[in-house]
Scaffold this active site. Structure first.
Site, PDB file in Angstrom:
ATOM      1  N   GLY A  52     -27.352  24.047  17.864  1.00 43.25           N
ATOM      2  CA  GLY A  52     -28.488  24.417  17.395  1.00 43.25           C
ATOM      3  C   GLY A  52     -30.004  24.098  18.421  1.00 43.25           C
ATOM      4  N   GLY A  57     -24.724  19.054  14.640  1.00 50.36           N
ATOM      5  CA  GLY A  57     -23.824  19.190  13.632  1.00 50.36           C
ATOM      6  C   GLY A  57     -22.809  20.289  13.327  1.00 50.36           C
ATOM      7  CB  ILE A  82     -25.468  25.937   7.918  1.00 53.45           C
ATOM      8  CG1 ILE A  82     -26.212  24.684   7.770  1.00 53.45           C
ATOM      9  CG2 ILE A  82     -24.236  25.794   8.177  1.00 53.45           C
ATOM     10  CD1 ILE A  82     -25.875  23.802   6.457  1.00 53.45           C
ATOM     11  CG  ASP A  83     -30.608  24.010   9.299  1.00 55.62           C
ATOM     12  OD1 ASP A  83     -29.754  23.806   8.225  1.00 55.62           O
ATOM     13  OD2 ASP A  83     -30.713  22.997   9.976  1.00 55.62           O
TER      14      ASP A  83
HETATM   15  O1  F6P Z   1     -28.812  21.107  11.157  1.00 49.98           O
HETATM   16  C1  F6P Z   1     -27.869  21.359  10.025  1.00 49.98           C
HETATM   17  C2  F6P Z   1     -27.987  20.239   9.329  1.00 49.98           C
HETATM   18  O2  F6P Z   1     -26.884  20.507   8.237  1.00 49.98           O
HETATM   19  C3  F6P Z   1     -29.239  20.197   8.432  1.00 49.98           C
HETATM   20  O3  F6P Z   1     -29.350  21.382   7.547  1.00 49.98           O
HETATM   21  C4  F6P Z   1     -29.406  19.077   8.023  1.00 49.98           C
HETATM   22  O4  F6P Z   1     -30.455  18.560   7.788  1.00 49.98           O
HETATM   23  C5  F6P Z   1     -28.379  18.360   9.110  1.00 49.98           C
HETATM   24  O5  F6P Z   1     -27.883  19.148   9.853  1.00 49.98           O
HETATM   25  C6  F6P Z   1     -27.745  17.159   8.785  1.00 49.98           C
HETATM   26  O6  F6P Z   1     -27.227  16.426   9.718  1.00 49.98           O
HETATM   27  P1  F6P Z   1     -25.916  15.365   9.651  1.00 49.98           P
HETATM   28  O7  F6P Z   1     -24.917  16.168   9.343  1.00 49.98           O
HETATM   29  O8  F6P Z   1     -25.934  14.572  10.839  1.00 49.98           O
HETATM   30  O9  F6P Z   1     -26.471  14.301   8.548  1.00 49.98           O
END
Ligand code: F6P
Length: 359
Positions: free
Chosen positions: A113, A12, A137-138
């Site tokens: 990540g 992400g 961001i996590d």
């Molecule tokens: O790992 C970052 C993150 O924003 C998480 O907090 C979230 O669960 C996930 O990515 C969402 O992923 P995507 O953008 O693929 O829906």
């Protein structure tokens, strides 16, 4: 000695990716002068598999410090699929190694990540010179106290909670705000405290819905007609905590409930009788320009990556350790998640000012 460096961003997107890319590039041009070439790999590991590469010029790295997202594009290519041959018949690992060779890379920098670090370690074990940089961001990458993107997301989530106070207080409502974080609750914990949430719900501390409702009722009895709950996307209750991941997903699907916030809001409204609303800022938490903190952090991390290249030190992930920029071995980072410990000082801080975790 000429150095040819490949850079990719995977997983992400988040604020600070471009600032980190710029930090690496600037430090490399400064250090190696004309003896460095940078290759931008498009769309993460997918681009590495498919030789989607762009020869970068020094000027390409100007003006990107404040820009959100990633100039290279990104894609999720799950680690668990890396060794699986799919319909396209592509041997992914072999293809990535071929591109590395074809592009005559001396090293590969992977910004991402947990999943990204696992694949980075795999490529390192396959003999490539790899350096990982911790993005998310996590804030859940093992071995680093902080990842770039986290603080910007905390700022955005805090602003969301600040703004929700207006409606919560004017209408005497309960507001449930769902913050990203599927496995780890760092973002919810920090923004919950910064935004003055009354209740914080994170995956590491399974909640009891009755306790959440009691916390709201207690506030009402003390003259506070509103409550704000900061709920992590991946939160689950004490009953769900006993279930396996698949079982949990099935039970939710059967109940027709999709998100943590809707689930909690429905139950809280039923238990308290107080009008309840849900807010899901979602990808807004990952959008826009990085904060000053993240720009500084990204620059420091980028500079460290350039130092590692100068030292020919590969198979490492840049990290913040004891407030100093340093690194861990990729093999030590890969496959681990940094969860919020139940006795974390921030959890205790929250408890000490009366914030309920619903446990
Ligand atoms: O790992 C970052 C993150 O924003 C998480 O907090 C979230 O669960 C996930 O990515 C969402 O992923 P995507 O953008 O693929 O829906």
């Amino acid at each position: 000695m000429k150095r040819r460096i490949g850079i990719l961003t995977s997983g992400g997107d988040c604020p600070g990716l471009n600032a980190t890319i710029r930090g690496v590039a600037k430090a490399c041009y400064e250090r190696f002068g004309d003896d460095v070439e940078i290759v931008g790999i498009q769309n993460g590991y997918y681009g590495l598999m498919n030789n989607m590469c762009k020869e970068m010029q020094q000027s390409d790295f100007s003006g990107i410090l404040t820009r959100g997202g990633t100039i290279f594009g990104t894609k999720r290519t799950p680690f668990k699929m890396m060794k699986v041959v799919e319909e396209d018949n592509l041997d992914k690992v072999k293809a990535m190694k071929q591109t590395y060779k074809k592009q005559k890379l001396d090293c590969l920098l992977t910004l991402g990540g947990n999943g990204t670090h696992k694949t980075a370690n795999l490529l390192s074990e396959e003999g490539l010179n790899v350096i990982g940089l911790p993005k998310t961001i996590d804030n859940d990458i093992w071995g680093t106290s902080v990842t770039f993107g986290f603080h910007t997301a905390v700022d955005i989530a805090t602003d969301v909670i600040d703004r929700l106070h207006t409606t919560a207080t004017s209408h005497n409502r309960i507001l449930v705000v769902e913050i990203m974080g599927n496995k780890a609750g760092w973002l919810t914990l920090y923004s919950g405290i910064a935004g003055g949430a009354d209740i914080i719900v994170i995956p590491e501390i399974p909640y009891d819905i009755d306790k959440l409702a009691q916390a709201c009722t207690k506030r009402a009895e003390n003259g506070k007609g509103f409550s704000i709950l900061a709920v992590a996307e991946g939160a689950f209750d004490v009953n769900e905590a006993k279930m396996k991941k698949k079982e949990r997903a099935k039970s939710r699907a059967d109940a027709g409930i999709t998100t943590a916030s809707t689930r909690i809001a429905k139950q809280i409204e039923a238990a308290t009788g107080c009008e309840t609303r849900v807010c899901v800022p979602g990808h807004m938490l990952r959008g826009g320009s990085p904060s000053a903190y993240d720009r500084v952090l990204a620059t420091k991390f980028g500079v460290r990556a350039a130092q590692l290249i100068a030292e020919d030190k590969y198979g490492f992930a840049v990290a913040m350790i004891n407030e100093t920029v340093s690194e861990n071995k990729l093999i030590d980072v890969a496959g681990k998640t940094k969860f919020v410990p139940a006795d974390d000082q921030m959890v205790q801080t929250a408890r000490d000012i009366g914030i309920s975790f619903g446990d």
